[in-house]
Design a protein around this motif. Structure first.
Motif, PDB file in Angstrom:
ATOM      1  N   VAL A  22      12.871 -14.189  -5.515  1.00  0.00           N
ATOM      2  CA  VAL A  22      13.203 -15.252  -6.459  1.00  0.00           C
ATOM      3  C   VAL A  22      11.995 -16.162  -6.598  1.00  0.00           C
ATOM      4  O   VAL A  22      11.484 -16.681  -5.604  1.00  0.00           O
ATOM      5  CB  VAL A  22      14.419 -16.071  -5.959  1.00  0.00           C
ATOM      6  N   THR A  23      11.521 -16.345  -7.843  1.00  0.00           N
ATOM      7  CA  THR A  23      10.374 -17.217  -8.092  1.00  0.00           C
ATOM      8  C   THR A  23      10.798 -18.362  -8.999  1.00  0.00           C
ATOM      9  O   THR A  23      11.315 -18.143 -10.092  1.00  0.00           O
ATOM     10  CB  THR A  23       9.229 -16.438  -8.786  1.00  0.00           C
ATOM     11  N   ASP A  24      10.585 -19.597  -8.540  1.00  0.00           N
ATOM     12  CA  ASP A  24      10.825 -20.782  -9.360  1.00  0.00           C
ATOM     13  C   ASP A  24       9.606 -20.933 -10.277  1.00  0.00           C
ATOM     14  O   ASP A  24       8.509 -21.228  -9.811  1.00  0.00           O
ATOM     15  CB  ASP A  24      10.990 -22.001  -8.437  1.00  0.00           C
ATOM     16  N   ALA A  40      25.403 -15.602   0.029  1.00  0.00           N
ATOM     17  CA  ALA A  40      25.196 -16.981   0.466  1.00  0.00           C
ATOM     18  C   ALA A  40      24.128 -17.695  -0.367  1.00  0.00           C
ATOM     19  O   ALA A  40      23.859 -18.878  -0.161  1.00  0.00           O
ATOM     20  CB  ALA A  40      24.799 -16.994   1.952  1.00  0.00           C
ATOM     21  N   ASP A  41      23.514 -16.993  -1.317  1.00  0.00           N
ATOM     22  CA  ASP A  41      22.416 -17.581  -2.079  1.00  0.00           C
ATOM     23  C   ASP A  41      22.945 -18.426  -3.236  1.00  0.00           C
ATOM     24  O   ASP A  41      23.960 -18.088  -3.840  1.00  0.00           O
ATOM     25  CB  ASP A  41      21.510 -16.471  -2.625  1.00  0.00           C
ATOM     26  N   PRO A  42      22.276 -19.541  -3.576  1.00  0.00           N
ATOM     27  CA  PRO A  42      22.724 -20.356  -4.706  1.00  0.00           C
ATOM     28  C   PRO A  42      22.763 -19.573  -6.031  1.00  0.00           C
ATOM     29  O   PRO A  42      23.510 -19.923  -6.938  1.00  0.00           O
ATOM     30  CB  PRO A  42      21.695 -21.477  -4.791  1.00  0.00           C
ATOM     31  N   LEU A  43      21.963 -18.532  -6.148  1.00  0.00           N
ATOM     32  CA  LEU A  43      21.943 -17.726  -7.379  1.00  0.00           C
ATOM     33  C   LEU A  43      22.755 -16.434  -7.227  1.00  0.00           C
ATOM     34  O   LEU A  43      22.508 -15.450  -7.932  1.00  0.00           O
ATOM     35  CB  LEU A  43      20.505 -17.378  -7.760  1.00  0.00           C
ATOM     36  N   GLU A  60      18.439 -18.748 -15.809  1.00  0.00           N
ATOM     37  CA  GLU A  60      18.365 -20.200 -15.899  1.00  0.00           C
ATOM     38  C   GLU A  60      19.516 -20.758 -15.081  1.00  0.00           C
ATOM     39  O   GLU A  60      20.638 -20.272 -15.186  1.00  0.00           O
ATOM     40  CB  GLU A  60      18.544 -20.661 -17.356  1.00  0.00           C
ATOM     41  N   GLN A  61      19.236 -21.752 -14.258  1.00  0.00           N
ATOM     42  CA  GLN A  61      20.324 -22.425 -13.547  1.00  0.00           C
ATOM     43  C   GLN A  61      19.951 -23.876 -13.292  1.00  0.00           C
ATOM     44  O   GLN A  61      18.853 -24.161 -12.813  1.00  0.00           O
ATOM     45  CB  GLN A  61      20.636 -21.697 -12.224  1.00  0.00           C
ATOM     46  N   ASP A  62      20.877 -24.776 -13.631  1.00  0.00           N
ATOM     47  CA  ASP A  62      20.669 -26.210 -13.442  1.00  0.00           C
ATOM     48  C   ASP A  62      19.342 -26.664 -14.052  1.00  0.00           C
ATOM     49  O   ASP A  62      18.603 -27.457 -13.461  1.00  0.00           O
ATOM     50  CB  ASP A  62      20.720 -26.568 -11.940  1.00  0.00           C
ATOM     51  N   GLY A  63      19.047 -26.163 -15.227  1.00  0.00           N
ATOM     52  CA  GLY A  63      17.852 -26.594 -15.952  1.00  0.00           C
ATOM     53  C   GLY A  63      16.547 -26.005 -15.432  1.00  0.00           C
ATOM     54  O   GLY A  63      15.481 -26.333 -15.928  1.00  0.00           O
TER      55      GLY A  63
END
Lengths: 230, 112
Positions: A22-24, A40-43, A60-63
């Motif tokens: 996962v890359t922000d 358990a991951d937020p995504l 996309e999640q939470d902007g």
């Protein structure tokens, strides 16, 4: 990407374990998520979806925008039987990007001359399969007609979560096979996973046509809605 | 067959371990008929050597140029290429598609 993350990603792939990086995209922050850690991951939802499709992609999640590099293990086919049909399967599988392994302890059949550029193991299937490992990205195909060779392979496949299991033989041959597997402790739910008669019903006659019908069925199991994930 | 992209990540690790400055470019989004799918990789070193493909040859030159800067600065950036040559890099995709490419440094010099 730091070197430790890249090394871990490569190690997971080499071990045929599904993994997602996962890359922000805004900050460049990264984390590696193994299959068991997805829930358990937020995504979690997006990770699960992408892994099922076996595709990398943007979410996309939470902007915020994240890029998911999905490493599903490359699908492969393990065949027992260095026979005419598997000779035809070899070049077809290569075109389909399906890695093919052929197991046959009968060295008269399993010769490099008959199988150029194929991974050919002249061992008993139970030994070879123990080393290869069967997972949700592996298809198992029994083609020898010989219970001594096919049955140990089928038993190992039924104990695994192979996405496809197929066995060559007439309905009568398969009936006898089911009796043997029942005696070995496999119930109907288990043996029901075996595709037999093997292959799509396209009226295949020649070995190459049978190979095509088997590969068509395997691609259907891999890409179709019933696709299993490890 | 092992997909080419998997070999690229192994190459990226090998180059980084040799102490070469390394960047990894990844196709993160495509529109229209893009030549390479999302997730395709290109690995580049500080000297501009590269392996892999993000566009089948159309924009690799520009990506390599940007990647060398990314290696020097240690910060990732996102590039976009379209059909016309109105991008800053004066290159485009002849196939009519558009792609977005994420370029990040690999190794100890990466931004945290």
């Amino acid at each position: 990407m730091d070197l430790a993350t890249l090394a871990a990603l490569n190690a997971e792939r080499a071990a045929r374990r599904p993994t997602i990086l996962v890359t922000d995209l805004a900050g460049g922050g990264q984390r590696l998520v193994k299959a068991a850690e997805i829930a358990a991951d937020p995504l979690a939802q997006a990770l699960d979806r992408q892994l099922r499709m076996g595709k990398s992609g943007l979410v996309e999640q939470d902007g915020a925008s994240f890029f998911l590099t999905v490493q599903a293990p490359p699908p492969r086919i393990i065949v027992t039987g260095a026979v005419h049909i598997s000779q035809a399967m070899a070049p077809m599988a290569r075109l389909l990007d399906l890695y093919l392994v052929i197991i046959d302890p009968r060295t008269a059949f399993a010769t490099p001359e008959r199988f150029p550029d194929v991974t050919l193991l002249t061992e008993w299937p139970d030994e070879a399969l123990k080393r290869l490992g069967l997972d949700g990205y592996t298809a198992f195909v029994a083609l020898t007609h010989d219970p001594k060779v096919d049955d140990p392979g089928l038993e190992a496949a039924l104990r695994s979560d192979c996405f496809y299991i197929g066995a060559l033989g007439s309905r009568k041959t398969h009936g006898k096979r089911l009796e043997r597997l029942k005696a070995a402790g496999f119930d109907e739910a288990a043996t029901g996973r075996i595709h037999a008669p093997i292959g799509l019903d396209i009226g295949a006659v020649s070995p190459a046509e049978i190979a095509l019908s088997i590969l068509g069925e395997i691609v259907g199991a891999l890409r179709g809605p019933r696709r299993a994930t490890a | 067959m092992i997909s080419t992209d998997t070999d690229i990540l192994a190459t990226a690790e090998a180059w980084a371990r040799e102490g070469r400055g390394v960047a990894l470019a990844t196709v993160i989004e495509t529109w229209g008929s893009a030549p390479r799918p999302v997730g395709s990789h290109l690995v580049i070193d500080a000297q501009g050597q590269f392996q892999g493909s993000v566009s089948g040859g159309c924009v690799e030159g520009a990506v390599v140029e940007e990647a060398v800067e990314v290696i020097a600065q240690g910060k990732p950036r996102t590039l976009e290429f379209g059909v016309a040559d109105d991008t800053a890099w004066k290159v485009g995709l002849s196939c009519g598609g558009r792609i977005r490419v994420y370029v990040e440094p690999v190794g100890t010099r990466a931004a945290v």
